[in-house]
Design a protein around this motif. Structure first.
Motif, short mmCIF file in Angstrom:
data_model
loop_
_atom_site.label_atom_id
_atom_site.label_comp_id
_atom_site.label_asym_id
_atom_site.label_seq_id
_atom_site.Cartn_x
_atom_site.Cartn_y
_atom_site.Cartn_z
N ASN A 93 0.75 -1.27 -0.25
CA ASN A 93 -0.04 0.27 -0.22
C ASN A 93 0.44 1.28 0.14
O ASN A 93 0.29 2.46 -0.44
N LEU A 94 1.94 1.73 1.22
CA LEU A 94 2.94 2.30 0.84
C LEU A 94 3.49 3.17 0.01
O LEU A 94 3.57 3.67 -0.96
N ILE A 95 3.69 2.17 -1.44
CA ILE A 95 4.61 1.79 -1.75
C ILE A 95 3.50 2.29 -3.46
O ILE A 95 4.12 3.51 -4.21
N GLY A 96 2.86 1.79 -3.79
CA GLY A 96 1.63 1.77 -4.53
C GLY A 96 1.08 2.94 -4.01
O GLY A 96 1.68 4.02 -5.31
N TYR A 97 1.32 3.98 -3.35
CA TYR A 97 0.08 4.94 -3.09
C TYR A 97 1.91 6.42 -3.31
O TYR A 97 1.58 7.29 -3.17
N GLY A 98 2.50 5.75 -2.71
CA GLY A 98 3.96 6.41 -2.28
C GLY A 98 4.11 6.76 -4.16
O GLY A 98 4.78 8.65 -4.30
N PHE A 99 4.79 6.23 -5.03
CA PHE A 99 4.91 6.00 -5.89
C PHE A 99 3.95 7.82 -7.22
O PHE A 99 3.62 8.34 -7.65
N VAL A 100 2.47 6.97 -6.51
CA VAL A 100 1.47 8.11 -6.90
C VAL A 100 1.49 9.36 -6.68
O VAL A 100 2.04 10.11 -7.55
N GLU A 101 1.82 9.22 -5.32
CA GLU A 101 2.12 11.19 -4.65
C GLU A 101 3.82 11.58 -5.29
O GLU A 101 3.28 13.02 -5.94
N ILE A 102 4.11 10.43 -5.54
CA ILE A 102 5.65 11.10 -6.65
C ILE A 102 5.75 12.03 -7.48
O ILE A 102 5.63 12.20 -8.26
N GLY A 103 4.27 11.13 -8.47
CA GLY A 103 4.15 11.31 -9.25
C GLY A 103 4.84 10.45 -10.47
O GLY A 103 5.01 10.92 -11.60
N LEU A 104 5.31 9.58 -10.26
CA LEU A 104 5.90 8.57 -10.79
C LEU A 104 5.61 6.82 -11.65
O LEU A 104 5.79 5.71 -11.81
N SER A 105 4.39 7.05 -11.22
CA SER A 105 3.79 5.98 -11.79
C SER A 105 1.68 6.23 -11.54
O SER A 105 1.67 7.23 -11.52
N ALA A 106 1.36 5.47 -13.20
CA ALA A 106 0.22 5.57 -13.29
C ALA A 106 -1.13 5.47 -12.11
O ALA A 106 -1.03 4.00 -11.18
N LYS A 107 -2.47 5.96 -12.19
CA LYS A 107 -2.97 5.70 -11.22
C LYS A 107 -3.71 4.47 -11.29
O LYS A 107 -4.46 3.60 -10.52
N LYS A 108 -4.01 3.64 -12.73
CA LYS A 108 -4.83 2.45 -12.73
C LYS A 108 -3.83 1.18 -11.54
O LYS A 108 -4.14 0.27 -11.91
N GLU A 109 -2.59 1.34 -11.55
CA GLU A 109 -1.75 0.75 -10.59
C GLU A 109 -2.51 0.35 -9.14
O GLU A 109 -2.23 -0.94 -8.44
#
Length: 106
Positions: free
Chosen positions: A86-102
């Motif tokens: 959960n931390l990794i998934g949402y953390g990368f979204v907050e950083i802007g390095l991940s698509a929200k679909k993940e």
């Protein structure tokens, strides 16, 4: 340090002046470069959580995780693994390095 995301067990911080990230694991704070954080994401996302519920595949429900070129060793239970995902998934979204679909996997 700026808090990027905080979960039940962990907190992800970004230190802009040092150009690095910190994860507070409760008992230890680990400093990571972006490359090390990406490697952690790869390791965490490849953990088959369903194996924790099958006593033939993971009898004790623990996962051993080594970080930063084996400088840090963590033994995590099922709830801690789910929270770290959960931390990794949402953390990368907050950083802007991940698509929200993940995040649909959560």
């Amino acid at each position: 340090m700026n808090v990027i995301f905080q979960s039940t067990y962990y907190t992800l911080y970004q230190a802009a002046d040092e150009r690095c990230f910190y994860i507070d694991f409760g008992q230890k704070i680990v400093r990571m470069s972006l490359c090390q954080l990406l490697a952690l994401r790869h390791k965490v996302m490849n953990i088959a959580i369903e194996d924790h519920f099958d006593s033939d595949l993971n009898a004790h429900g623990f996962e051993v995780l080594m970080l930063c070129n084996k400088e840090h060793l963590f033994v995590l239970n099922t709830l801690e693994i789910l929270d770290l995902k959960n931390l990794i998934g949402y953390g990368f979204v907050e950083i802007g390095l991940s698509a929200k679909k993940e995040l649909q996997a959560y």
